[in-house]
Write an enzyme that holds these catalytic residues in place. Structure first.
Site, PDB file in Angstrom:
ATOM      1  N   ASN A   1      16.656  61.513  15.053  1.00  0.00           N
ATOM      2  CA  ASN A   1      16.871  60.794  16.312  1.00  0.00           C
ATOM      3  C   ASN A   1      17.520  61.787  17.289  1.00  0.00           C
ATOM      4  OD1 ASN A   1      19.648  60.849  15.843  1.00  0.00           O
ATOM      5  ND2 ASN A   1      19.752  58.721  15.149  1.00  0.00           N
TER       6      ASN A   1
ATOM      7  N   ASP B   1      15.664  53.590  10.358  1.00  0.00           N
ATOM      8  CA  ASP B   1      15.050  53.520   9.022  1.00  0.00           C
ATOM      9  C   ASP B   1      13.833  52.596   9.041  1.00  0.00           C
ATOM     10  OD1 ASP B   1      17.135  55.116   8.097  1.00  0.00           O
ATOM     11  OD2 ASP B   1      18.394  53.378   7.677  1.00  0.00           O
TER      12      ASP B   1
ATOM     13  N   GLU C   1      21.316  61.792   2.772  1.00  0.00           N
ATOM     14  CA  GLU C   1      22.502  61.160   2.165  1.00  0.00           C
ATOM     15  C   GLU C   1      22.616  61.519   0.680  1.00  0.00           C
ATOM     16  OE1 GLU C   1      23.410  57.339   5.025  1.00  0.00           O
ATOM     17  OE2 GLU C   1      21.985  57.032   3.410  1.00  0.00           O
TER      18      GLU C   1
ATOM     19  N   VAL D   1      25.883  49.964  -0.137  1.00  0.00           N
ATOM     20  CA  VAL D   1      26.209  48.574   0.172  1.00  0.00           C
ATOM     21  C   VAL D   1      26.778  48.585   1.592  1.00  0.00           C
ATOM     22  CG1 VAL D   1      27.678  46.617  -0.416  1.00  0.00           C
ATOM     23  CG2 VAL D   1      26.629  47.989  -2.220  1.00  0.00           C
ATOM     24  N   ASP D   2      26.138  47.864   2.497  1.00  0.00           N
ATOM     25  CA  ASP D   2      26.587  47.828   3.891  1.00  0.00           C
ATOM     26  C   ASP D   2      27.653  46.750   4.073  1.00  0.00           C
ATOM     27  OD1 ASP D   2      24.861  49.843   4.560  1.00  0.00           O
ATOM     28  OD2 ASP D   2      23.344  48.545   5.449  1.00  0.00           O
TER      29      ASP D   2
ATOM     30  N   GLY E   1      17.798  55.709   2.503  1.00  0.00           N
ATOM     31  CA  GLY E   1      16.649  55.786   1.603  1.00  0.00           C
ATOM     32  C   GLY E   1      16.145  54.405   1.241  1.00  0.00           C
TER      33      GLY E   1
HETATM   34  O1  RIB Z   1      20.687  53.955   8.899  1.00  0.00           O
HETATM   35  C1  RIB Z   1      21.488  52.848   8.575  1.00  0.00           C
HETATM   36  C2  RIB Z   1      22.100  53.042   7.225  1.00  0.00           C
HETATM   37  O2  RIB Z   1      22.986  54.140   7.272  1.00  0.00           O
HETATM   38  C3  RIB Z   1      22.942  51.880   6.752  1.00  0.00           C
HETATM   39  O3  RIB Z   1      22.219  50.964   5.986  1.00  0.00           O
HETATM   40  C4  RIB Z   1      24.053  52.567   5.977  1.00  0.00           C
HETATM   41  O4  RIB Z   1      24.056  52.216   4.616  1.00  0.00           O
HETATM   42  C5  RIB Z   1      23.870  54.061   6.183  1.00  0.00           C
HETATM   43  O5  RIB Z   1      23.245  54.663   5.110  1.00  0.00           O
END
Ligand code: RIB
Length: 304
Positions: free
Chosen positions: A184, A252, A139, A11-12, A40
């Site tokens: 990157n 992403d 992650e 969750v951002d 992901g």
């Molecule tokens: O790459 C960006 C992402 O990195 C974000 O959405 C955050 O949740 C982290 O996983």
């Protein structure tokens, strides 16, 4: 199924601010947004928004974020039959800080993502066998990443490994079995211990990885585009010039789009060019998944 993403969801918690508080200080930030993220899930949603058939193998926590995360993936058509709940665990969360130069700083608390185990890959084996491409990031636990690479090799499935966030002890034996390795420039620096401040330095660091057996190395360079290195060949693509407002999740977006077009036509330079444009389009909007265009919006961006 076209693509399986074995990876994280988060969750951002995005705060827009230029100034970080000092110890003991309270500061007001101008703006905040809550969004669905995780490298992901972001990559899965980017590919799905473009029309790919995508499944995810992932873990949510036992909390109020979990249901929303699964619903969000389903809303974009991502198959969530192998997104399972880790009991007594929080979902992954990512506090993100975006400044007025559109640059982001991200903290991750892995939560349930840290519990995605090799057994979860085995449980999803039948579904995974039907996929043409598996996309991985870092992650989730490394043993799960390595187990998935072994699984993919056994079943002749292509693998993209995005080494994000980078860990210096990533086993090169596994990395070199992947079809595409996509860091990157910051991740390249951590992985090689070499400087990457100029294009020549980036290429030298890339050559060091290739010398260790990598097949295809694609380095994303933000607003400077991306470079594909294979053997002695170097293919460079430029980024589309845009006014960026939030670069969170742009890497992403690149990978999800690249995965989609790789499956579609297998032309690597063309897939990179599309991915670069897709990432550029994503930085013109706020947030991570929320800023990813669907196929129609992306087409309009390309033809504007
Ligand atoms: O790459 C960006 C992402 O990195 C974000 O959405 C955050 O949740 C982290 O996983």
């Amino acid at each position: 199924m076209d693509i399986a993403v074995v990876g994280s969801n988060m969750v951002d918690l995005i705060t827009y601010t230029n100034t970080m508080p000092k110890a003991g200080e309270t500061l007001e930030a101008p703006d905040f947004a809550l969004g669905c993220g995780g490298k992901g899930a972001n990559q899965a949603v980017a590919a799905a928004k473009l029309g790919a058939k995508v499944m995810m193998v992932s873990k949510v926590g036992e909390d109020l974020f979990a249901e929303n995360t699964v619903k969000n993936l389903q809303q974009f058509g991502v198959d969530t039959r192998h997104v399972t709940v880790a009991p007594d665990t929080s979902s992954g969360v990512a506090p993100i800080f975006v400044d007025d130069q559109s640059q982001n700083r991200i903290l991750i608390i892995k939560g349930a993502n840290a519990k995605l185990a090799p057994a979860d890959i085995d449980a999803a084996a039948e579904a995974l066998k039907g996929c043409r491409l598996i996309v991985l990031q870092l992650e989730i636990p490394l043993p799960t990443v390595y187990h998935t690479i072994d699984f993919a090799r056994q079943h002749g499935i292509q693998v993209i490994l995005n080494p994000a966030p980078a860990v210096a002890d990533l086993a090169i034996d596994y990395v070199s079995q992947c079809d595409f390795f996509m860091p990157n420039e910051t991740e390249l620096e951590i992985l090689t211990g070499l400087p990457v401040s100029s294009e020549e330095e980036v290429l030298s660091a890339g050559r060091m990885l290739l010398a260790r057996g990598l097949k295809n190395l694609i380095i994303t360079l933000g607003s400077r585009g991306a470079v594909w290195m294979q053997g002695d060949n170097v293919h460079r693509i430029n980024a589309s010039p845009v006014k960026a407002v939030d670069t969170s999740g742009a890497g992403d977006a690149f990978i999800g789009c690249f995965a989609h077009f790789l499956i579609q036509h297998g032309d690597i330079p063309r897939a990179m060019a599309s991915a670069s444009a897709y990432a550029a389009c994503s930085v013109t909007g706020r947030g991570t998944q929320r800023s990813y265009p669907d196929a129609d919006t992306f087409h309009r961006f390309l033809t504007a």
